[in-house]
Each structure stands twice: as C-alpha cells, then as structure tokens.
Design a protein around this motif. Structure first.
Motif, short mmCIF file in Angstrom:
data_model
loop_
_atom_site.label_atom_id
_atom_site.label_comp_id
_atom_site.label_asym_id
_atom_site.label_seq_id
_atom_site.Cartn_x
_atom_site.Cartn_y
_atom_site.Cartn_z
N LEU A 192 11.60 2.43 6.38
CA LEU A 192 11.00 2.93 7.54
C LEU A 192 11.82 3.63 8.80
CD1 LEU A 192 8.60 -0.53 8.24
CD2 LEU A 192 8.11 1.79 6.72
N PHE A 193 11.50 4.55 9.37
CA PHE A 193 12.07 5.22 10.42
C PHE A 193 11.45 5.30 11.52
CE2 PHE A 193 12.49 6.76 5.92
CZ PHE A 193 13.79 6.77 5.74
N ARG B 213 11.76 7.90 13.87
CA ARG B 213 11.36 9.34 14.06
C ARG B 213 10.95 10.18 12.72
NH1 ARG B 213 15.70 7.62 16.60
NH2 ARG B 213 17.38 8.68 15.21
N GLU B 214 10.31 10.86 13.11
CA GLU B 214 10.03 11.87 12.14
C GLU B 214 11.06 12.82 11.66
OE1 GLU B 214 5.89 14.33 11.44
OE2 GLU B 214 6.10 13.76 13.80
N THR B 215 11.95 13.17 12.63
CA THR B 215 13.22 13.98 12.14
C THR B 215 14.19 13.00 11.34
OG1 THR B 215 14.11 13.40 14.48
CG2 THR B 215 13.06 15.60 14.10
N SER B 216 14.23 11.53 11.54
CA SER B 216 15.11 10.59 10.66
C SER B 216 14.75 10.72 9.24
CB SER B 216 15.14 9.45 11.59
OG SER B 216 16.00 9.50 12.65
N ARG B 217 13.17 10.42 9.21
CA ARG B 217 12.45 10.45 8.17
C ARG B 217 12.81 11.71 7.12
NH1 ARG B 217 6.60 11.24 7.96
NH2 ARG B 217 7.20 13.20 8.60
N ASP B 218 12.87 12.84 7.70
CA ASP B 218 12.73 14.33 7.08
C ASP B 218 14.11 14.11 6.62
OD1 ASP B 218 10.16 14.49 7.75
OD2 ASP B 218 10.47 16.04 9.32
N ALA B 219 15.26 14.12 7.30
CA ALA B 219 16.70 14.13 6.94
C ALA B 219 16.98 13.11 5.92
CB ALA B 219 17.59 13.68 8.37
N PHE B 220 16.59 11.98 5.91
CA PHE B 220 16.66 10.79 4.78
C PHE B 220 16.13 11.56 3.55
CE2 PHE B 220 15.29 7.45 2.28
CZ PHE B 220 16.34 6.46 2.20
N ALA B 221 14.81 12.08 3.57
CA ALA B 221 14.23 12.35 2.49
C ALA B 221 15.01 13.58 1.87
CB ALA B 221 12.62 12.88 2.90
N ALA B 222 15.57 14.33 2.54
CA ALA B 222 16.47 15.61 1.99
C ALA B 222 17.80 14.92 1.32
CB ALA B 222 16.89 16.48 3.16
N ASP B 223 17.99 13.71 1.45
CA ASP B 223 19.38 13.50 1.05
C ASP B 223 19.48 11.80 0.97
OD1 ASP B 223 21.70 13.08 -0.36
OD2 ASP B 223 22.88 14.30 1.07
N PRO B 224 18.70 11.11 0.04
CA PRO B 224 18.45 9.67 0.30
C PRO B 224 19.88 8.97 0.10
CG PRO B 224 16.67 10.49 -0.80
CD PRO B 224 17.43 11.75 -0.60
N ALA B 225 20.28 9.64 -1.10
CA ALA B 225 21.76 9.20 -1.70
C ALA B 225 22.90 8.96 -0.67
CB ALA B 225 22.13 9.81 -2.86
N ALA C 250 0.84 -1.30 0.06
CA ALA C 250 0.00 -0.01 0.05
C ALA C 250 0.96 1.33 -0.07
CB ALA C 250 -0.92 0.06 1.15
N TYR C 251 1.96 1.38 0.44
CA TYR C 251 2.89 2.45 0.43
C TYR C 251 3.21 2.72 -0.78
CZ TYR C 251 4.08 1.63 5.34
OH TYR C 251 3.92 1.48 6.98
N PHE C 252 3.31 1.88 -1.89
CA PHE C 252 3.61 1.89 -3.38
C PHE C 252 2.23 2.19 -3.96
CE2 PHE C 252 7.01 -0.67 -1.72
CZ PHE C 252 7.97 -0.03 -2.59
N THR C 253 1.12 1.42 -3.79
CA THR C 253 -0.13 1.70 -4.64
C THR C 253 -0.97 2.97 -4.04
OG1 THR C 253 -1.14 0.19 -3.20
CG2 THR C 253 -0.10 -0.77 -5.18
N ASP C 254 -1.01 3.20 -2.90
CA ASP C 254 -1.76 4.18 -2.31
C ASP C 254 -1.03 5.47 -1.50
OD1 ASP C 254 -3.71 2.16 -2.54
OD2 ASP C 254 -4.07 1.45 -0.62
N ALA C 255 0.27 5.23 -1.83
CA ALA C 255 1.01 6.48 -0.96
C ALA C 255 0.57 6.66 0.35
CB ALA C 255 1.27 7.79 -1.78
N ALA C 256 0.32 5.43 1.25
CA ALA C 256 -0.28 5.76 2.52
C ALA C 256 0.12 4.47 3.37
CB ALA C 256 -1.63 5.80 2.57
N PHE D 286 6.05 6.24 9.72
CA PHE D 286 7.19 7.17 9.40
C PHE D 286 8.08 6.52 8.14
CE2 PHE D 286 7.41 8.20 14.08
CZ PHE D 286 6.31 9.35 13.93
N TRP D 287 7.58 6.81 7.04
CA TRP D 287 8.01 5.97 5.89
C TRP D 287 8.45 7.13 4.57
CZ3 TRP D 287 5.12 6.26 1.41
CH2 TRP D 287 3.93 7.05 1.65
N VAL D 288 9.32 6.53 3.83
CA VAL D 288 9.79 7.27 2.49
C VAL D 288 9.75 6.03 1.43
CG1 VAL D 288 11.68 8.54 1.20
CG2 VAL D 288 10.77 9.12 3.55
N VAL D 289 9.39 6.38 0.34
CA VAL D 289 9.55 5.40 -0.91
C VAL D 289 10.71 6.10 -1.78
CG1 VAL D 289 8.82 4.44 -2.91
CG2 VAL D 289 7.41 4.17 -0.82
#
Length: 154
Positions: free
Chosen positions: A120-121, A123-135, A45-51, A110-113
């Motif tokens: 999966l993360f 904490r929110e802060t970890s997710r946000d840091a990852f999303a800013a620079d996944p590579a 569902a994270y992929f198909t529904d973005a939720a 707390f997730w990012v595709v």
C-alpha cells in the motif's frame, strides 16, 4: 478531547481523506476511530478481484491485534489461513517512505501486488515509482523495516 473532536470535525468538513487519519504508531496501519485495518478494505480482494473492495461487517476476523474486514466468507477464510500472504507487507506502511526510514500509512486505494504480496502507498506517485522498479524499493525497504518497526508501538 473536545479540541480533537473539533479538529476532526473541521478536517472532515474540508474533505481530508479518512486514510490520512490512519495511525502511524502501530505495527499494522489501523484507523484510530474504527479500529479497522486498512480502512476496512478486503485484503484478499486485491488478489482475487484485482480491486480495492470494502469489506463487510458480517465478515470480520482479528489478526495481529486488529480487525480486518472481508467481502465474503471465502476471503475471510483465506486470510485467516494465510495472513502473511494476504496482509499488506510492512504492516500497510508505504515501502517508498520506509526507504527513507519513515513510517507513513499506506492508503488502501493506492496499491500494487508484486511478487504475490500486497503493498500500500500513501500517494499515487509513490505507487507508480514502486511499480516501475519494485526490486529496488523492496531491497531498501526490507533493510529499513526492522529499525522502523522497532519505533512503532506494539
């Protein structure tokens, strides 16, 4: 055992999130009480529904020694055909913590595709840091993962 039951009751009463109980001694993050991977959330569902969507007991599959839940049969079939794509990377452990060489269970809320993979993360802060620079995070987490993975029970 009575002590742990009492401790669980106290923590539940004060509102400790169930994701905090996810074990960190397994190759895939699994709730030690329910036996469900990623707290019963549907990984497809994270992929198909973005939720982040809870799976249903009537749509379960066993993979990597744990039980996964899905919201429908189509999602279950997709996962069974390609668990390496739909399953959370690093077994559901937080990649920002892996960079530090630590296995910390990710919270399915707390997730990012990124790069067509689920992360999966804790904490929110970890997710946000990852999303800013996944590579950057992925390069370091992939280098650390084999070492961390060896320390986890099979």
């Amino acid at each position: 055992m009575a002590f742990f039951g009492l401790l669980a009751g106290i923590l539940a009463a004060i509102g400790v999130d169930a994701a905090a109980w996810a074990t960190t001694t397994e190759r895939v993050v699994t709730n030690r009480y329910s036996g469900l991977a990623i707290e019963g959330f549907d990984p497809v569902a994270y992929f198909t529904d973005a939720a982040a969507t809870q799976g249903r007991p009537e749509f379960e599959a066993a993979e990597a020694g744990v039980v996964w839940r899905f919201r429908n049969e189509g999602n279950r079939a997709s996962f069974v055909a390609h668990p390496e794509i739909y399953g959370p990377q690093f077994g559901g452990y937080d990649p920002t913590d892996l960079v530090r060489g630590v296995s910390c269970a990710g919270n399915p809320r707390f997730w990012v595709v990124a790069g067509n993979r689920l992360y999966l993360f804790n904490r929110e802060t970890s997710r946000d840091a990852f999303a800013a620079d996944p590579a950057r995070f992925l390069k370091e987490a992939k280098m650390r993962w084999p070492e961390v993975q060896e320390s986890l029970a099979q």
